[in-house]
Write a protein that holds these residues in place. Sequence first.
Motif: not given
Length: 210
Positions: A78-96, A130-140
Amino acid sequence: MINVLIVEDDPMARQLLEIYIYKSEKYNLVESIESAMFAEVCCHTNKIDLILMDVCTAMNSSGIDAAEKIKKIFPKIKIIIITSQPECSFIDRAKEVGVDSFWYKSATADEVISVMDRTVAGENVYPDNTPILNLGNTHSGTFSARELEVLREVVAGETDTAIAEKLFMSIRTVKQHIQSMREKTGFRNRTELAVRARECGLVINYKKHE
């Protein structure tokens, strides 16, 4: 006891995971290493039941790529990916590639152990968002999926022409997406947009290592 391998290059994060396992009565820490490059070797030389692995590890080795290789050879691990990176593509890639579960380092000890328990029991545990991140005047959360695809290529330094070809859209549409993101964030130019997006971990130009 369930034998665990930790693959984590951040000393503090690795120590926390080790403490969680040491305090549990169900899990046994077999090895704790910094690079996913050596994860497969550990599986060959030890009886491993569960792997806790980061995405970006030492020696520029991808935990997701390592997971793909390990799953082909040791499908029962069994493998669990545990990351601090909210990069949205990581989840899709992990499932793949067949990663069993995926979670974030911001989780409490109880949450991590719960994900481990559920994964060992045969459940696939993934976050709803994925976690919501602030970016400039908006959020992810205000970015569309298509805008994030374009942003990932901008972060990689690709030209509008290259982005258009890769994502099968017109150059005009690419420019419109970039302009839309600049207006949302308030950033002066595409360079600032790319730098800030990369710094906060919203998107990372992920390339599979062969």
